[in-house]
Design a protein around this motif. Structure first.
Motif, PDB file in Angstrom:
ATOM      1  N   VAL A 106       3.461   1.032   2.221  1.00  0.00           N
ATOM      2  CA  VAL A 106       2.885   1.430   1.041  1.00  0.00           C
ATOM      3  C   VAL A 106       3.969   1.169   0.037  1.00  0.00           C
ATOM      4  O   VAL A 106       4.766   2.125   0.081  1.00  0.00           O
ATOM      5  CB  VAL A 106       2.160   2.886   1.024  1.00  0.00           C
ATOM      6  N   GLU A 107       3.942   0.479  -0.761  1.00  0.00           N
ATOM      7  CA  GLU A 107       5.052   0.491  -1.879  1.00  0.00           C
ATOM      8  C   GLU A 107       5.032   1.561  -2.812  1.00  0.00           C
ATOM      9  O   GLU A 107       4.028   2.320  -3.081  1.00  0.00           O
ATOM     10  CB  GLU A 107       4.789  -0.763  -2.832  1.00  0.00           C
ATOM     11  N   THR A 134       3.706   7.758  -4.901  1.00  0.00           N
ATOM     12  CA  THR A 134       2.874   7.060  -3.801  1.00  0.00           C
ATOM     13  C   THR A 134       1.924   7.998  -2.972  1.00  0.00           C
ATOM     14  O   THR A 134       2.326   9.355  -2.790  1.00  0.00           O
ATOM     15  CB  THR A 134       4.078   6.751  -2.612  1.00  0.00           C
ATOM     16  N   ASP A 174      -5.394   1.127  -3.272  1.00  0.00           N
ATOM     17  CA  ASP A 174      -4.707  -0.346  -3.182  1.00  0.00           C
ATOM     18  C   ASP A 174      -5.138  -0.985  -1.755  1.00  0.00           C
ATOM     19  O   ASP A 174      -5.296  -2.031  -1.734  1.00  0.00           O
ATOM     20  CB  ASP A 174      -3.260  -0.385  -3.495  1.00  0.00           C
ATOM     21  N   GLU A 221       1.388   7.471 -11.752  1.00  0.00           N
ATOM     22  CA  GLU A 221       1.724   6.148 -11.580  1.00  0.00           C
ATOM     23  C   GLU A 221       3.072   5.984 -10.689  1.00  0.00           C
ATOM     24  O   GLU A 221       3.182   5.039  -9.770  1.00  0.00           O
ATOM     25  CB  GLU A 221       1.940   5.555 -12.798  1.00  0.00           C
ATOM     26  N   ARG A 246       2.238   3.163  -4.957  1.00  0.00           N
ATOM     27  CA  ARG A 246       0.739   2.587  -4.566  1.00  0.00           C
ATOM     28  C   ARG A 246       0.032   3.690  -4.049  1.00  0.00           C
ATOM     29  O   ARG A 246       0.567   4.704  -3.478  1.00  0.00           O
ATOM     30  CB  ARG A 246       1.176   1.169  -3.648  1.00  0.00           C
ATOM     31  N   THR A 247      -1.315   3.362  -3.608  1.00  0.00           N
ATOM     32  CA  THR A 247      -2.105   4.248  -2.830  1.00  0.00           C
ATOM     33  C   THR A 247      -2.499   3.550  -1.485  1.00  0.00           C
ATOM     34  O   THR A 247      -3.161   2.772  -1.593  1.00  0.00           O
ATOM     35  CB  THR A 247      -3.287   4.793  -3.841  1.00  0.00           C
TER      36      THR A 247
END
Length: 579
Positions: free
Chosen positions: A355-356, A519, A534, A516, A359-360
């Protein structure tokens, strides 16, 4: 575990003062019979009336001295005992807090409560009042015997034999009581566990009409506890009369034999009077032996139980030279992670995902598929059996637990709220950094401000134990507000909207979209909670069965699609905004 002697050494100077005061008080007490002998021999028999006033002043001085030194002795021993028990309770609680989650998986709360409270209290008793009396009994007995042997060594053999007899009774009683007290300590822990579980779950008990069953279960443990205490009492009652008989017969024998010595001219009347007074003074230490043995046995048994807790070591330990991430961005990576607990089947098998930062990730799966275990591994509540977990490309085992766990805001599936104000519950974890403005904003984002501000005391409302008085949805929203207020780089929601209506869940989902730079890992049973992630992974039997976006998984027609159909098949044609 620090030895008790180490705690005593920390307070060696107060203990030295207390023991010195004790020795002086007992010594003064031993001088009184010698003055009595002088009164009989010099004043009554010898007719030296002029000496009487000095002897009376001596009695007065002894009385005043004993008052002062007895007070210092008792106060200092009690204070030292209280401080040592406070230190021991603090250290034990810290040790328990430092143990890993697997320890609490196998240990009942009631047992830990018994160790922290009752067992430390018994040790406190031993370090204060009981230890004082033990020292006093030993010194008191020793100095009396010396005085008796100085007066008449033949007559002194009688109390010596009596002391040896009482000592034998005390040793036998201590051995039998030691076993009983260990069993009492164990049953006390079991009784606490049953009571704690039933009081915490009293609403569940009532909902299933299990009052009679739970009362019966409690009474069975209560009966066992009663039986053990009665067994202890029987041991005590069986041997205590032996001490009483010895102490009652001793003065009588002293008078009879001493009177014969006076008649034969081996002792003066004053010496015999002093000897009788000494024999009366040696009676109470003999009587105390039984009670002291009883209390000391309880303390020894409690200390053994406390030692067992200290023998437990945390399975999750930090590396010697931990890595410090200056600013955590929130990238999470699971690299071929497998996990099973001791003597259990494999819970997770070969889990890999990344997970970057910002991101989700959505995680779905049936109950028992291993969803919550992923989060527990991320927080190092447990360590993975195989594979590695990374935070910002650093193996989490190389980080301090403090940095790791303060980087992750966790909304637990089983919401736990403390018996405190709503404000303090939301600030939990970062009380010194979170102000009221942040609390209110987080509550608004979690859709909790509405019901909170309608309460009479709003954010200062004290909620009951575990959030009693609040609905499941209200507790979940407070828990979400708690996580949002921390503003950590990683946010984990473990089925955290299950008690919310679709409208409220939708509003919280909109809030999550605004985070935003955070994570997000969202564990859920509802499609609506993860559909905008994501990436979504679907677990089955502890392994990843499917992965992809919402649209990809629907197109695949697998487990995710089946879940979607079961939840929304009947309403999808109506165009609900939550789909």
């Amino acid at each position: 575990m620090k030895k008790i002697s180490s705690y005593i050494w920390e307070y060696r100077f107060p203990y030295l003062l207390a023991i010195t005061s004790l020795l002086i008080a007992v010594t003064l007490d031993m001088i009184a019979p010698r003055l009595t002998a002088r009164v009989v021999d010099d004043v009554i028999v010898g007719g030296n009336i002029g000496e009487l006033k000095y002897l009376l002043l001596g009695f007065l001085g002894i009385g005043l001295g004993r008052c002062v030194f007895q007070y210092v002795k008792e106060y200092t021993f009690d204070k030292n005992g209280a401080k040592i028990s406070g230190d021991m309770r603090r250290d034990l609680f810290r040790h328990i807090q430092g143990l890993s989650a697997d320890f609490f998986d196998k240990t009942n709360t009631g047992e830990l409560m018994a160790r922290v409270k009752e067992d430390i209290d018994r040790i406190w008793d031993a370090m204060g009042y009981v230890s004082m009396l033990l020292i006093e009994v030993v010194y008191h007995t020793g100095i009396i015997l010396v005085c008796m042997y100085i007066l008449n060594w033949k007559l002194a053999l009688i109390p010596t034999a009596a002391m040896l007899l009482c000592g034998s009774f005390a040793v036998i009683m201590e051995r039998r009581l030691g076993r009983v007290y260990e069993e009492i300590s164990e049953e006390n822990a079991a009784l606490n566990t049953v009571a704690e579980e039933n009081l915490a779950g009293v609403r569940t008990v009532k909902a299933f009409a299990r009052e009679k069953f739970e009362i019966s279960k409690f009474l069975s443990h209560n009966k066992r506890y009663y039986d053990l205490n009665m067994e202890q009492s029987k041991v005590f009652v069986r041997y205590y009369p032996c001490f009483t008989v010895v102490t009652k017969v001793l003065p009588l024998l002293t008078i009879l034999v001493g009177g014969k010595f006076v008649i034969d001219g081996e002792m003066t009347l004053g010496q015999m009077t002093a000897f009788v007074e000494y024999s009366n003074n040696i009676v109470w230490p003999m009587e105390m032996l039984g009670w002291l043995t009883n209390s000391f046995s309880a303390a020894v048994a409690s200390n053994k139980k406390v030692k067992k807790i200290y023998e437990e070591k945390p399975s999750i330990v930090e590396t010697t030279n931990p890595v410090n991430i200056e600013k955590v961005s929130g990238k999470i990576c699971f690299d071929h992670v497998s996990f099973h607990k001791a003597d259990q089947y494999e819970i997770l098998h070969d889990i890999s995902f990344t997970v970057e930062a910002g991101r989700t990730l959505g995680i779905m799966g049936a109950t028992g598929a291993g969803k919550t275990s992923i989060v527990q591994l991320l927080q190092r509540m447990y360590d993975a059996t195989d594979g590695a977990i990374y935070l910002d490309d650093v193996n989490i085992k190389e980080l301090t637990l403090q940095q790791l766990r303060t980087s992750v805001s966790f909304v637990m599936q089983d919401v736990f709220l403390f018996s405190d104000t709503i404000n303090e519950n939301i600030k939990l974890g970062k009380k010194e950094y979170i102000d009221f403005r942040t609390v209110r904003k987080a509550s608004t984002q979690a859709q909790a401000s509405g019901f909170i501000e309608h309460m009479e005391e709003a954010y200062d409302t004290v909620i009951g134990e575990r959030g009693v008085g609040l609905s499941g949805g209200q507790k979940q929203r407070i828990s979400i507000a708690r996580a949002l207020a921390k503003k950590d780089p990683v946010l984990v929601l473990d089925d955290s909207t299950s008690a919310l209506d679709m409208e409220t869940e939708h509003l919280i989902q909109q809030t999550l979209k605004t985070l935003e730079n955070t994570t997000k890992i969202i564990i859920a049973h509802r499609i609506s909670a993860v559909r905008h992630a994501d990436e979504i992974i679907v677990l089955e039997g502890g392994a990843i069965a499917e992965r992809g976006t919402h649209e990809q998984l629907l197109a695949a027609g697998g487990l995710y699609y089946e879940t979607y159909e079961s939840q929304y098949g009947e309403v999808r044609d109506h165009g609900s905004k939550f789909l």
